[in-house]
Design a protein around this motif. Structure first.
Motif, PDB file in Angstrom:
ATOM      1  N   ARG A 325       0.832  -1.197   0.000  1.00  0.00           N
ATOM      2  CA  ARG A 325       0.000   0.000   0.000  1.00  0.00           C
ATOM      3  C   ARG A 325       0.874   1.258   0.000  1.00  0.00           C
ATOM      4  O   ARG A 325       2.046   1.202   0.365  1.00  0.00           O
ATOM      5  CB  ARG A 325      -0.892   0.029   1.239  1.00  0.00           C
ATOM      6  CG  ARG A 325      -2.009  -1.001   1.249  1.00  0.00           C
ATOM      7  CD  ARG A 325      -2.877  -0.766   2.460  1.00  0.00           C
ATOM      8  NE  ARG A 325      -3.981  -1.704   2.552  1.00  0.00           N
ATOM      9  CZ  ARG A 325      -4.911  -1.654   3.502  1.00  0.00           C
ATOM     10  NH1 ARG A 325      -4.839  -0.715   4.438  1.00  0.00           N
ATOM     11  NH2 ARG A 325      -5.887  -2.533   3.531  1.00  0.00           N
ATOM     12  N   VAL A 326       0.284   2.361  -0.383  1.00  0.00           N
ATOM     13  CA  VAL A 326       0.985   3.644  -0.316  1.00  0.00           C
ATOM     14  C   VAL A 326       1.359   3.914   1.144  1.00  0.00           C
ATOM     15  O   VAL A 326       0.504   3.876   2.030  1.00  0.00           O
ATOM     16  CB  VAL A 326       0.103   4.779  -0.853  1.00  0.00           C
ATOM     17  CG1 VAL A 326       0.813   6.117  -0.703  1.00  0.00           C
ATOM     18  CG2 VAL A 326      -0.266   4.525  -2.305  1.00  0.00           C
ATOM     19  N   GLY A 327       2.628   4.149   1.397  1.00  0.00           N
ATOM     20  CA  GLY A 327       3.097   4.418   2.746  1.00  0.00           C
ATOM     21  C   GLY A 327       3.200   3.192   3.624  1.00  0.00           C
ATOM     22  O   GLY A 327       3.497   3.315   4.810  1.00  0.00           O
ATOM     23  N   GLY A 328       2.988   2.007   3.074  1.00  0.00           N
ATOM     24  CA  GLY A 328       3.030   0.790   3.861  1.00  0.00           C
ATOM     25  C   GLY A 328       4.328   0.037   3.669  1.00  0.00           C
ATOM     26  O   GLY A 328       5.075   0.264   2.718  1.00  0.00           O
ATOM     27  N   SER A 329       4.604  -0.880   4.588  1.00  0.00           N
ATOM     28  CA  SER A 329       5.822  -1.689   4.515  1.00  0.00           C
ATOM     29  C   SER A 329       5.504  -3.183   4.403  1.00  0.00           C
ATOM     30  O   SER A 329       6.409  -3.984   4.190  1.00  0.00           O
ATOM     31  CB  SER A 329       6.691  -1.450   5.755  1.00  0.00           C
ATOM     32  OG  SER A 329       5.960  -1.750   6.947  1.00  0.00           O
ATOM     33  N   ARG A 330       4.231  -3.544   4.549  1.00  0.00           N
ATOM     34  CA  ARG A 330       3.853  -4.954   4.554  1.00  0.00           C
ATOM     35  C   ARG A 330       3.492  -5.414   3.149  1.00  0.00           C
ATOM     36  O   ARG A 330       2.678  -4.785   2.468  1.00  0.00           O
ATOM     37  CB  ARG A 330       2.669  -5.182   5.498  1.00  0.00           C
ATOM     38  CG  ARG A 330       2.271  -6.633   5.663  1.00  0.00           C
ATOM     39  CD  ARG A 330       1.267  -6.770   6.796  1.00  0.00           C
ATOM     40  NE  ARG A 330       0.049  -6.035   6.523  1.00  0.00           N
ATOM     41  CZ  ARG A 330      -1.022  -6.564   5.906  1.00  0.00           C
ATOM     42  NH1 ARG A 330      -0.995  -7.806   5.487  1.00  0.00           N
ATOM     43  NH2 ARG A 330      -2.101  -5.829   5.726  1.00  0.00           N
ATOM     44  N   GLU A 331       4.097  -6.505   2.724  1.00  0.00           N
ATOM     45  CA  GLU A 331       3.776  -7.089   1.424  1.00  0.00           C
ATOM     46  C   GLU A 331       2.404  -7.765   1.492  1.00  0.00           C
ATOM     47  O   GLU A 331       2.108  -8.486   2.441  1.00  0.00           O
ATOM     48  CB  GLU A 331       4.823  -8.122   1.019  1.00  0.00           C
ATOM     49  CG  GLU A 331       6.173  -7.528   0.652  1.00  0.00           C
ATOM     50  CD  GLU A 331       6.143  -6.827  -0.705  1.00  0.00           C
ATOM     51  OE1 GLU A 331       5.318  -7.218  -1.551  1.00  0.00           O
ATOM     52  OE2 GLU A 331       6.934  -5.884  -0.900  1.00  0.00           O
ATOM     53  N   GLN A 332       1.595  -7.533   0.486  1.00  0.00           N
ATOM     54  CA  GLN A 332       0.293  -8.173   0.406  1.00  0.00           C
ATOM     55  C   GLN A 332       0.188  -8.930  -0.910  1.00  0.00           C
ATOM     56  O   GLN A 332       0.788  -8.530  -1.913  1.00  0.00           O
ATOM     57  CB  GLN A 332      -0.837  -7.147   0.512  1.00  0.00           C
ATOM     58  CG  GLN A 332      -0.781  -6.339   1.795  1.00  0.00           C
ATOM     59  CD  GLN A 332      -2.079  -5.617   2.056  1.00  0.00           C
ATOM     60  OE1 GLN A 332      -3.112  -6.229   2.240  1.00  0.00           O
ATOM     61  NE2 GLN A 332      -2.015  -4.291   2.078  1.00  0.00           N
ATOM     62  N   ARG A 333      -0.568  -9.986  -0.894  1.00  0.00           N
ATOM     63  CA  ARG A 333      -0.721 -10.814  -2.088  1.00  0.00           C
ATOM     64  C   ARG A 333      -2.201 -11.102  -2.303  1.00  0.00           C
ATOM     65  O   ARG A 333      -2.907 -11.488  -1.363  1.00  0.00           O
ATOM     66  CB  ARG A 333       0.059 -12.117  -1.928  1.00  0.00           C
ATOM     67  CG  ARG A 333       0.103 -12.982  -3.183  1.00  0.00           C
ATOM     68  CD  ARG A 333       0.946 -14.216  -2.931  1.00  0.00           C
ATOM     69  NE  ARG A 333       2.333 -13.856  -2.664  1.00  0.00           N
ATOM     70  CZ  ARG A 333       3.251 -13.694  -3.615  1.00  0.00           C
ATOM     71  NH1 ARG A 333       2.924 -13.857  -4.878  1.00  0.00           N
ATOM     72  NH2 ARG A 333       4.481 -13.371  -3.294  1.00  0.00           N
ATOM     73  N   VAL A 334      -2.682 -10.903  -3.501  1.00  0.00           N
ATOM     74  CA  VAL A 334      -4.078 -11.167  -3.838  1.00  0.00           C
ATOM     75  C   VAL A 334      -4.134 -11.914  -5.162  1.00  0.00           C
ATOM     76  O   VAL A 334      -3.165 -11.947  -5.930  1.00  0.00           O
ATOM     77  CB  VAL A 334      -4.900  -9.853  -3.954  1.00  0.00           C
ATOM     78  CG1 VAL A 334      -5.026  -9.163  -2.607  1.00  0.00           C
ATOM     79  CG2 VAL A 334      -4.282  -8.905  -4.976  1.00  0.00           C
ATOM     80  N   ASP A 335      -5.287 -12.507  -5.406  1.00  0.00           N
ATOM     81  CA  ASP A 335      -5.524 -13.238  -6.656  1.00  0.00           C
ATOM     82  C   ASP A 335      -6.490 -12.423  -7.501  1.00  0.00           C
ATOM     83  O   ASP A 335      -7.707 -12.464  -7.300  1.00  0.00           O
ATOM     84  CB  ASP A 335      -6.099 -14.621  -6.336  1.00  0.00           C
ATOM     85  CG  ASP A 335      -6.522 -15.375  -7.597  1.00  0.00           C
ATOM     86  OD1 ASP A 335      -6.015 -15.032  -8.682  1.00  0.00           O
ATOM     87  OD2 ASP A 335      -7.362 -16.285  -7.487  1.00  0.00           O
TER      88      ASP A 335
END
Length: 526
Positions: A325-335
């Motif tokens: 996300r903008v300003g985020g540090s956590r990787e996210q994964r979606v399908d």
């Protein structure tokens, strides 16, 4: 047996009724009082002893009727509540007045990773890892704006509703967690109420039959899809139909127009933003379209207008399905399947350095080209009739139809604005005319003359090709053929500045024309 005992309310009557039951040594396992009824569950009572018990109860002053029932009201409410909570896909927590969990539905237990019984008594501070959350709830009487929370590494939007007694005292609250994908489903339902499949694509002309057949094949394939076509040809309608025909049809279809938003807003809309990402940001952050459309489709309209920065970020997502996300540090994964569309010549933009070549290759896995309306002459009357019926309904006027002269006029028009222009022209004619049969005089088509003379316009007639220079016979066969090809392409390129349009004009394959243009360094290669 369970009984409903109706009585006239007075002091001590419930005690007297229970005394009668105790005097007959009945094992009473549950009692509920809700005037004018007292409900009793006595498993040892059988039908043979009911008459004698009823006579004894009627002798109590104020008792009116004794009726067998199947279940006590409190148990019925509990069973209904359990069924309701079990049917809810969103996680729900019942909270006491201190902000600790009283009960949780199966969905809540699933996301928390522990049984429902194990959640009882757990405070919200410990559950979400946010010290002070319970105190904040209590201080605000369990009234808080929707905010984002993290539970077992997953992001949810939390909504709290207070439980208030009749005197206004707050006795706790109900906390509901909304997963981004569930919010996406609701947005999809609101934005696409009349979504349909290929049956919504009107037209049976040869170009449309080819398009529908090809679209039906690519819809079932799990790969990025690029839809090409001029403005107003219905590219988003094709994207909807492909989504509806895919295995993702039950998941959200969400769209972003890349030309309608500045880079910063488009980035936060697509990827979302973390808490405190920028001033004015929603407290707790916000999920983007990629999270909202998990297991579904994101449609990127006007992809050719996307900024270079967003192109790089989108490329990374297409490579491995992850993003931040903008300003985020956590990787996210979606399908999510990406379907994009543009009216621009992306190949030319790549050659000019205005579009990333690696992104072009990632987007251009599957391709559909939507034919312009001028190549679908056989469909014009069908489309005009459909738009006429819809316009009559929208304007509230009596039904009307397209006359012979109007049909001929519409068939001859060049339609630089394609289907969208046809729809607007028909709507204007229906609105401004009171006749039941619309004729040519009812349609305003002044832009034929405007677009017919524009150089490079899709509706501009092709200029005649002059005779080839030199003496072909003096060069030998292959040299003469190359010179003729070079001169032909060089003369037609200004009118058809796209390898696809030029191939369509010459009635040959786009691949062959693209190779020839590169070979002779014509157009974007010059």
């Amino acid at each position: 047996m369970r009984l409903a005992i109706r009585f006239a309310d007075r002091v001590g009557i419930a005690y007297e009724i229970l005394a009668v039951l105790a005097g007959r040594r009945l094992n009473v396992v549950a009692v509920e009082v809700g005037p004018p009824y007292l409900y009793v569950d006595a498993p040892g009572l059988d039908a043979g002893a009911l008459d004698a018990l009823a006579q004894a109860l009627i002798a109590v002053a104020g008792v009116e009727t004794i009726t067998p029932i199947d279940v006590l009201p409190g148990l019925r409410r509990q069973l209904q509540l359990d069924a309701l909570l079990g049917a809810m896909a969103d996680p729900v927590f019942g909270l006491d007045e201190h902000g600790a969990v009283l009960l949780a539905n199966p969905a809540a237990a699933g996301v928390a990773g522990r049984p429902e019984a194990a959640l009882a008594g757990v405070g919200l501070d410990a559950l979400f890892g946010e010290p002070g959350l319970q105190a904040q709830l209590r201080d605000n009487s369990f009234r808080l704006p929707i905010r984002e929370v993290q539970l077992e590494g997953a992001a949810f939007l939390a909504q709290v509703e207070p439980l208030a007694e009749a005197d206004g005292r707050v006795a706790g609250g109900v906390l509901t967690l909304h997963a981004p994908s569930r919010i996406g489903e609701r947005l999809h339902a609101l934005q696409n109420p009349d979504e349909g499949g290929f049956e919504r694509l009107l037209g049976d002309s040869p170009p449309m039959r080819v398009l529908k057949a090809r679209a039906a094949r690519v819809a079932a394939v799990e790969a990025p899809l690029l839809i090409l076509g001029e403005t107003g040809t219905g590219k988003e309608l094709i994207a909807h139909a492909c989504h509806h025909a895919s295995r993702r049809r039950g998941a959200p279809f969400l769209a972003l127009n890349c030309a309608a938003l500045p880079e910063s807003l488009a980035e936060s809309e697509l990827f979302g933003y973390a808490p405190g990402a920028f001033s004015g940001a929603q407290r707790g952050g916000k999920p983007g379209l990629l999270e909202l459309a998990d297991r579904g489709t994101v449609f990127l309209d006007e992809i050719g207008e996307m900024s270079p920065y967003l192109q790089a970020k989108l490329l990374r997502f297409l490579n491995d399905g992850s993003f931040r996300r903008v300003g985020g540090s956590r990787e996210q994964r979606v399908d999510v399947r990406i379907v994009s569309a543009t009216h621009r010549d992306l190949e030319r933009m790549v050659a000019e350095g205005r579009f990333r070549e690696d992104l072009w290759y990632r987007l251009n896995v599957l391709t559909l080209t939507v034919p312009p309306l001028r190549e679908r002459g056989d469909d014009i009357r069908l489309l005009a009739g459909h738009f006429t019926v819809r316009a009559c309904a929208q304007t509230g006027r009596p039904p009307c139809r397209i006359g012979t002269s109007a049909a001929a006029l519409l068939r001859q028009h060049l339609w630089p604005g394609n289907v969208r222009q046809l729809e607007n022209v028909v709507f204007r004619a229906v609105t401004m005319s009171d006749r039941s049969v619309l004729e040519a005089a009812d349609f305003e088509l002044a832009d034929n003359a405007i677009h017919a003379g524009e150089e490079g316009s899709p509706s501009a007639p092709a200029a005649p090709v002059a005779a080839f220079s030199g003496d072909p016979a003096g060069d030998g066969w292959f040299a003469a053929v190359e010179r003729c090809e070079r001169e032909l392409l060089a003369r037609l390129w200004p009118q058809f500045p796209s390898s696809r349009r030029l191939a369509a004009h010459l009635g040959t394959s786009h691949t062959m024309i693209a190779k020839k243009l590169r070979k002779y360094r014509i157009g974007r290669e010059s």
